[in-house]
Design an enzyme around this catalytic site. Structure first.
Site, short mmCIF file in Angstrom:
data_model
loop_
_atom_site.label_atom_id
_atom_site.label_comp_id
_atom_site.label_asym_id
_atom_site.label_seq_id
_atom_site.Cartn_x
_atom_site.Cartn_y
_atom_site.Cartn_z
CE LYS A 1 36.34 38.20 41.45
NZ LYS A 1 36.06 39.59 41.10
NE ARG B 1 38.41 48.46 32.86
CZ ARG B 1 39.32 47.55 32.52
NH1 ARG B 1 40.28 47.84 31.68
NH2 ARG B 1 39.29 46.33 33.03
CB SER C 1 44.42 48.12 29.47
OG SER C 1 43.62 47.02 29.78
CD GLU D 1 39.27 43.92 38.55
OE1 GLU D 1 40.06 43.80 39.50
OE2 GLU D 1 39.63 43.82 37.37
NE ARG E 1 37.26 43.81 29.64
CZ ARG E 1 37.80 43.48 30.81
NH1 ARG E 1 38.91 42.76 30.84
NH2 ARG E 1 37.25 43.86 31.94
P1 ADP Z 1 41.22 40.61 37.21
O1 ADP Z 1 41.94 41.54 38.12
O2 ADP Z 1 41.96 39.38 36.90
O3 ADP Z 1 40.67 41.31 36.00
P2 ADP Z 1 38.41 40.31 37.96
O4 ADP Z 1 37.85 40.42 39.33
O5 ADP Z 1 38.08 41.42 37.04
O6 ADP Z 1 39.99 40.12 38.11
O7 ADP Z 1 37.96 38.94 37.33
C1 ADP Z 1 38.31 38.58 36.01
C2 ADP Z 1 37.07 38.19 35.23
O8 ADP Z 1 36.37 37.16 35.93
C3 ADP Z 1 36.06 39.29 35.05
O9 ADP Z 1 36.37 40.09 33.93
C4 ADP Z 1 34.78 38.51 34.86
O10 ADP Z 1 34.66 38.02 33.53
C5 ADP Z 1 34.97 37.31 35.79
N1 ADP Z 1 34.39 37.60 37.11
C6 ADP Z 1 35.02 38.18 38.15
N2 ADP Z 1 34.20 38.32 39.20
C7 ADP Z 1 33.01 37.84 38.83
C8 ADP Z 1 31.73 37.70 39.47
N3 ADP Z 1 31.55 38.09 40.73
N4 ADP Z 1 30.73 37.15 38.77
C9 ADP Z 1 30.91 36.73 37.50
N5 ADP Z 1 32.08 36.83 36.84
C10 ADP Z 1 33.12 37.37 37.48
MG MG Z 2 39.12 42.63 35.82
#
Ligand code: ADP
Ligand code: MG
Length: 482
Positions: free
Chosen positions: A361, A124, A147, A140, A448
């Site tokens: 991150k 996804r 899910s 990402e 979402r």
């Molecule tokens: P995880 O593996 O925990 O889902 P993500 O990279 O998807 O990691 O980050 C979790 C959440 O953080 C995302 O769903 C988003 O809401 C926020 N987020 C992550 N990266 C960014 C970004 N570059 N800019 C803005 N929000 C972000």
């Molecule tokens: Mg995520």
């Protein structure tokens, strides 16, 4: 961005009734979750949802859908490039114990000789639209436990129902069809066929307590609908350590059931490994002839560090044709290594000067692990002289366009109109080995939505809600590269 229909809706009894009806519709059609506060295996709550579908630019939706097969191909090739994974993760695995242990499993099974060369990936890829560029930018890509494939289908129907109740019938054509569940389960059944043992089952690796039960059960029921002969069994890693064994051909058996496909809905965070027992179970699975979804190298391909390494100039050229490289570059945003070297120092400096421009991150999945704003600064200052820097990556923060909508959550009284932002997810299926891709498809989408002021929008955490897309013709048309 403008909402799909003029808001707010007139307050009063009609709106209250509509919301209650939508809640009941959600419960009765399985847009549900087990309650964390008052857990019972005998009941479900509706999952937090948006009353109306959220506006999403059609061209950016199409861009994300169109590029999925390219991303599938990219992830598949990267997962089969041992040298790239090793080089990318080399410093990270020294300081991040969890990623290190995953990598060890990879090294172990590789040294023993890979038993099953076919992998299944249910991916996804997640996006925010960047409000200034008006381009979908990848947040990402998930290679494990992606899910909401099932609940996203239900949400489209829920929103069709709500818009119909409100008399907005002409608007329904702006809700794209979604067959994510069918496609994801079709992928598992293709893998089951490749394994080619008529009595074998599909194993779902699960957590001790499954809150997102509807999403998982829908996968199970859909597999049965598509092929009534295929059994699904569900077990935790702890249980698998006790009842799992390999025969002399390395076939995986749980008690007397042979397993053709292992679908991980757990195992992506250190919290799922209480002791060596669970690690033993993971290794047992990886050693086996079962087709893993994902196999260990695919799991590692989904790490944030690999995402960041792929965004370095020239890295994609090894895997994709030039036109595909161009389209992938368009969805990438700034990603920087924080390693203890010149490049990392530069990124560190940039983040310290302007922390709100970035997200920090670690190598974790499942939400709630990133740092934002001033926390970026204070944390970087803390680890500036430590090797721990290599456990993190820095990413430019994407600012999505805000809109209003009603967020409906269990046990919250009254309609709440809020400013929200939406994250799109596109599902992809890839099946194949190092030489051949047997299947490569885009199978559906999900949306979402979170309160715009929240950094993250965990659906279970209460800041996020399930949603579906309402396509509108705004923004630029994507360039046709692929
Ligand atoms: P995880 O593996 O925990 O889902 P993500 O990279 O998807 O990691 O980050 C979790 C959440 O953080 C995302 O769903 C988003 O809401 C926020 N987020 C992550 N990266 C960014 C970004 N570059 N800019 C803005 N929000 C972000
Ligand atoms: Mg995520």
């Amino acid at each position: 961005m403008e909402p799909c229909i003029p808001l707010p809706l007139a307050d009063g009894n009609t709106l209250k009734e509509l919301i209650q009806k939508a809640k009941d519709w959600a419960i009765m059609h399985g847009a549900g979750m087990r309650s964390k506060d008052s857990f019972s295996p005998d009941s479900i709550n509706f999952a937090p949802f948006m009353l109306l579908p959220s506006t999403f630019p059609r061209c950016e939706f199409e861009r994300a859908v169109g590029i999925q097969p390219v991303l599938n191909e990219l992830m598949h090739k990267v997962a089969h490039d041992y040298d790239f994974l090793k080089n990318s993760l080399e410093t990270t695995i020294k300081v991040d114990e969890f990623t290190g242990r995953l990598f060890n499993i990879y090294e172990t099974v590789r040294a023993e000789g890979i038993t099953q060369d076919v992998s299944l990936a249910l991916l996804r890829s997640d996006y925010f639209v960047d409000q200034s560029l008006f381009v979908a930018k990848q947040v990402e890509i998930n290679t494990i436990s992606s899910s909401f494939g099932a609940l996203s289908n239900v949400l489209v129907d829920l929103h069709r129902f709500v818009l119909t109740e409100l008399g907005h019938l002409t608007e329904l054509r702006n809700l794209p069809d979604n067959n994510a569940l069918e496609g994801l389960c079709g992928g598992m059944l293709s893998a089951w066929k490749v394994y080619n043992q008529p009595m074998s089952a599909i194993l779902f690796v699960i957590e001790d307590v499954t809150y997102n039960i509807c999403d998982q059960r829908f996968h199970e029921f859909e597999i049965q609908r598509q092929n009534a002969k295929v059994r699904v069994i569900r077990n935790t890693l702890t249980e698998i350590a006790t009842i799992g064994k390999l025969d002399n051909e390395k076939r995986l058996f749980l008690n007397d059931t042979e397993i053709a496909v292992v679908y991980f809905r757990a195992g992506y965070t250190p919290d799922h490994y209480y002791s060596e027992t669970e690690w033993n179970a993971r290794l047992l699975i990886e050693r086996s002839l079962a087709i893993k979804c994902p196999s260990i190298q695919y799991h590692l391909t989904g790490t944030k560090k690999v995402q960041q390494e792929l965004a370095r100039p020239g890295m994609l050229d090894k895997y994709l044709t030039p036109d595909k490289v161009e389209s992938v570059k368009e969805i990438f945003t700034g990603l920087y290594s924080l390693g203890k070297d010149e490049v990392g120092d530069k990124a560190m400096q940039m983040a310290l000067e302007n922390p709100t421009r970035f997200v920090l991150k670690p190598q974790r999945e499942g939400g709630g692990n990133n740092m934002y704003g001033e926390n970026v600064k204070s944390y970087l200052e803390k680890i500036k002289d430590s090797d721990e820097r290599s456990a993190w990556i820095l990413m430019e923060r994407i600012n999505p366009p805000v809109q209003t909508n009603y967020m409906i959550r269990p046990n919250i009284q009254g309609p709440i109109v809020t400013e929200v932002v939406s994250e799109l997810g596109i599902f992809g299926v890839v099946l194949g080995n190092a030489d051949t891709i047997l299947e490569n498809t885009q199978v559906g989408h999900m949306l979402r939505t979170k309160i715009s002021s929240a950094d993250e929008g965990g659906v279970a955490a209460g800041f996020g809600a399930l949603d579906s897309v309402y396509l509108v013709d705004i923004g630029k048309a994507p360039k046709k590269h692929v």
